[in-house]
Design an enzyme around this catalytic site. Structure first.
Site, mmCIF file in Angstrom:
data_model
loop_
_atom_site.group_PDB
_atom_site.id
_atom_site.type_symbol
_atom_site.label_atom_id
_atom_site.label_comp_id
_atom_site.label_asym_id
_atom_site.label_seq_id
_atom_site.Cartn_x
_atom_site.Cartn_y
_atom_site.Cartn_z
ATOM 1 N N HIS A 124 0.861 -1.179 0.000
ATOM 2 C CA HIS A 124 0.000 0.000 0.000
ATOM 3 C C HIS A 124 0.904 1.238 0.000
ATOM 4 O O HIS A 124 2.009 1.208 0.554
ATOM 5 C CB HIS A 124 -0.863 -0.029 1.264
ATOM 6 C CG HIS A 124 -1.890 1.050 1.366
ATOM 7 N ND1 HIS A 124 -1.582 2.343 1.704
ATOM 8 C CD2 HIS A 124 -3.226 1.015 1.183
ATOM 9 C CE1 HIS A 124 -2.706 3.057 1.741
ATOM 10 N NE2 HIS A 124 -3.704 2.277 1.411
ATOM 11 N N ASP A 201 2.864 -4.165 8.419
ATOM 12 C CA ASP A 201 1.639 -3.383 8.226
ATOM 13 C C ASP A 201 0.468 -4.348 8.378
ATOM 14 O O ASP A 201 0.199 -5.140 7.478
ATOM 15 C CB ASP A 201 1.671 -2.743 6.826
ATOM 16 C CG ASP A 201 0.352 -2.104 6.436
ATOM 17 O OD1 ASP A 201 0.311 -1.457 5.370
ATOM 18 O OD2 ASP A 201 -0.639 -2.256 7.178
ATOM 19 N N GLN A 204 -4.710 -4.980 7.182
ATOM 20 C CA GLN A 204 -5.662 -5.920 6.590
ATOM 21 C C GLN A 204 -5.651 -7.283 7.265
ATOM 22 O O GLN A 204 -6.248 -8.236 6.754
ATOM 23 C CB GLN A 204 -5.354 -6.095 5.087
ATOM 24 C CG GLN A 204 -5.589 -4.842 4.274
ATOM 25 C CD GLN A 204 -7.058 -4.418 4.198
ATOM 26 O OE1 GLN A 204 -7.957 -5.185 4.468
ATOM 27 N NE2 GLN A 204 -7.296 -3.169 3.839
ATOM 28 N N LYS A 227 -10.209 -0.270 10.589
ATOM 29 C CA LYS A 227 -10.133 -1.592 9.936
ATOM 30 C C LYS A 227 -10.535 -2.694 10.906
ATOM 31 O O LYS A 227 -10.638 -3.847 10.534
ATOM 32 C CB LYS A 227 -8.695 -1.869 9.486
ATOM 33 C CG LYS A 227 -8.070 -0.775 8.656
ATOM 34 C CD LYS A 227 -8.423 -0.891 7.214
ATOM 35 C CE LYS A 227 -7.593 0.109 6.436
ATOM 36 N NZ LYS A 227 -7.920 0.162 5.031
ATOM 37 N N CYS A 365 -4.727 2.176 -3.751
ATOM 38 C CA CYS A 365 -3.487 2.760 -3.191
ATOM 39 C C CYS A 365 -2.339 1.758 -3.301
ATOM 40 O O CYS A 365 -1.507 1.657 -2.388
ATOM 41 C CB CYS A 365 -3.676 3.177 -1.740
ATOM 42 S SG CYS A 365 -5.042 4.279 -1.459
HETATM 43 C C1 C6P Z 1 -2.517 -2.565 3.868
HETATM 44 C C2 C6P Z 1 -2.904 -1.154 4.180
HETATM 45 N N1 C6P Z 1 -1.965 -0.325 4.703
HETATM 46 C C3 C6P Z 1 -2.278 0.962 5.005
HETATM 47 C C4 C6P Z 1 -3.563 1.466 4.798
HETATM 48 C C5 C6P Z 1 -3.841 2.909 5.192
HETATM 49 O O1 C6P Z 1 -4.749 2.902 6.281
HETATM 50 P P1 C6P Z 1 -5.279 4.345 6.850
HETATM 51 O O2 C6P Z 1 -6.273 3.987 7.928
HETATM 52 O O3 C6P Z 1 -5.910 5.014 5.653
HETATM 53 O O4 C6P Z 1 -4.055 5.074 7.343
HETATM 54 C C6 C6P Z 1 -4.556 0.630 4.256
HETATM 55 C C7 C6P Z 1 -5.941 1.157 3.983
HETATM 56 N N2 C6P Z 1 -6.460 0.575 2.777
HETATM 57 C C8 C6P Z 1 -7.796 0.980 2.343
HETATM 58 C C9 C6P Z 1 -7.840 2.445 1.967
HETATM 59 S S1 C6P Z 1 -6.715 2.808 0.662
HETATM 60 C C10 C6P Z 1 -8.233 0.087 1.167
HETATM 61 O O5 C6P Z 1 -9.280 0.387 0.571
HETATM 62 O O6 C6P Z 1 -7.547 -0.918 0.914
HETATM 63 C C11 C6P Z 1 -4.228 -0.701 3.958
HETATM 64 O O7 C6P Z 1 -5.152 -1.547 3.453
#
Ligand code: C6P
Length: 407
Positions: A124, A201, A204, A227, A365
């Site tokens: 990501h 990270d 997910q 999440k 992303c």
């Molecule tokens: C693996 C991973 N790493 C970082 C992020 C960012 O999380 P934030 O809470 O936005 O900071 C995400 C968030 N992915 C969402 C929004 S792009 C998706 O639709 O897949 C993610 O999946």
């Protein structure tokens, strides 16, 4: 079919019970953000209704109650991750800020020209761009670990990239774009063998199963509350204590200091050294309520139900003409990315939305892996334990109808 009592669970999530474009909502965008049970909504509104006050500094009953609830939430996160101590849990604004904090604070204090940072090609952007900033600021280099056509990390290539110049390996526990579950235990072992630190990270992963940071022995683990059935705008950074203590503060202000003078400033202890300003008190309490909710759930049964939904969906996908699955790793969470031949993902998404089915489309992303696959993005359906087999049927009925508009 799984024995998980989905209908009882669904009653806890008010948002699921609505019509969209004249049809019952089918929410299949859980990888973007999960929905919130009544218990989380109530915990946040109850806080504002009865306990709201600033934390750590107040000298009155409400401030004490708010502080106790705020720190109890931190303790719940520590237990959720099996962290040794709550002071190793740093509140941030989300996964993105957690990674930026490590890349800026640990990065600037530990990286130098010639050092190497490795991230996987499927990461990501939140686990790519902060490392690009750190590399630019320190003279280190950032290199992608190759990913194969199924969406697996090429572990032979990874092993061959490792040497004593690799100082940080940052990879996703699970790919948000394709659902791949990465072999992070092996990655951590190999990285530590050459003296590299590892950031995982977990954005997910945490919603699907229990994470044990001591068993993993990772140096940092990050995720977002939203999440994990909690509120947006709050994130968690777990770190090994010696590492966090060795890192300079990330932001300056109140809370993160011991003494301030124009002659110089001393800093607070963990976790407050990294928590400048008034924190997201309600968000932390909401995340605590989400963890309570999950702790009361049979999470193994929930995960088995999600896997059954994924298997059912992928079986129907393989029987659907003109549909190509993207991300076919053998070990995946309940994320299904796909393309409809001849159709742009965005058009498919609009047509599914017209039928009350919510999915995500685009590059998620994760542009580098989409570029590697030479596709503009995918249509991504992502299932949680409150989704049903009937909703999978609704998804594929909507796909069939969308196809009539697309070809
Ligand atoms: C693996 C991973 N790493 C970082 C992020 C960012 O999380 P934030 O809470 O936005 O900071 C995400 C968030 N992915 C969402 C929004 S792009 C998706 O639709 O897949 C993610 O999946």
């Amino acid at each position: 079919k799984s024995g998980f009592d989905v209908e009882r669970i669904r009653a806890d999530f008010p948002i699921l019970h609505q019509q969209v474009n004249g049809q019952p909502l089918v929410y299949l965008d859980n990888a973007a953000t999960t929905q919130k049970p009544e218990q989380v909504i109530a915990a946040i509104s109850d806080y504002y209704r009865t306990d709201n006050s600033n934390v750590h500094r107040g000298a009155h009953a409400l401030a004490d109650r708010a502080t106790v609830k705020f720190e109890a939430a931190r303790e719940k996160v520590a237990q959720f991750l099996n962290a040794p101590a709550a002071k190793q849990i740093i509140w941030t604004r989300g996964t993105t800020e957690s990674i930026n904090l490590v890349a800026a604070s640990w990065g600037k204090a530990n990286l130098k020209p010639g050092d190497r940072i490795l991230v996987s090609a499927m990461e990501h952007h939140a686990n790519i761009v902060p490392w690009q900033f750190a590399a630019q600021a320190t003279g280190a280099t950032l290199e992608p670990i190759p990913v194969d056509a199924h969406g697996n990390i090429n572990m032979l290539a990874f092993d061959s990239m490792l040497d004593s110049h690799v100082k940080m390996v940052a990879v996703g526990h699970v790919s948000n774009a394709m659902g791949t579950i990465n072999p992070i235990e092996k990655i951590i072992t190999l990285a530590h063998a050459v003296g590299a630190r590892v950031l995982i990270d977990g954005a997910q992963a945490v919603s699907h199963w229990a994470v044990d940071v001591q068993k993993l022995n990772c140096d940092f683990y990050v995720f977002s509350a939203h999440k994990l059935f909690g509120p947006t705008g709050l994130g968690v950074l777990y770190g090994k204590e010696d590492l966090l203590n060795s890192m300079p503060p990330y932001q300056g202000g109140g809370e993160m200091i011991e003494t301030v003078s124009f002659a110089g400033t001393t800093f607070n202890q963990l976790p407050y050294k990294f928590e400048a300003g008034t924190p997201d008190i309600a968000g932390a309490i909401g995340l605590g309520a989400a963890i309570d909710y999950l702790n009361a759930l049979d999470r193994v049964a929930a995960a088995e139900h999600e896997q059954a939904l994924l298997a059912y969906a992928e079986e129907k996908a393989r029987a659907t003409s003109g549909l190509t699955l993207v991300g076919t790793a053998p070990h995946k969470t309940s994320v299904m990315s796909f393309l409809i031949d001849g159709a742009h993902p965005a058009d498919v998404g609009v047509l599914l939305d017209k039928q009350g089915v919510a999915v995500r489309t685009g590059n998620h992303c994760a542009q580098p892996i989409m570029d590697q696959f030479a596709i503009p993005g995918t249509v991504r359906a992502s299932f949680s334990f409150y989704n049903t087999f009937a909703e999978v049927d609704r998804l594929f009925a909507a796909i069939e109808k969308a196809k009539t508009f697309l070809v």
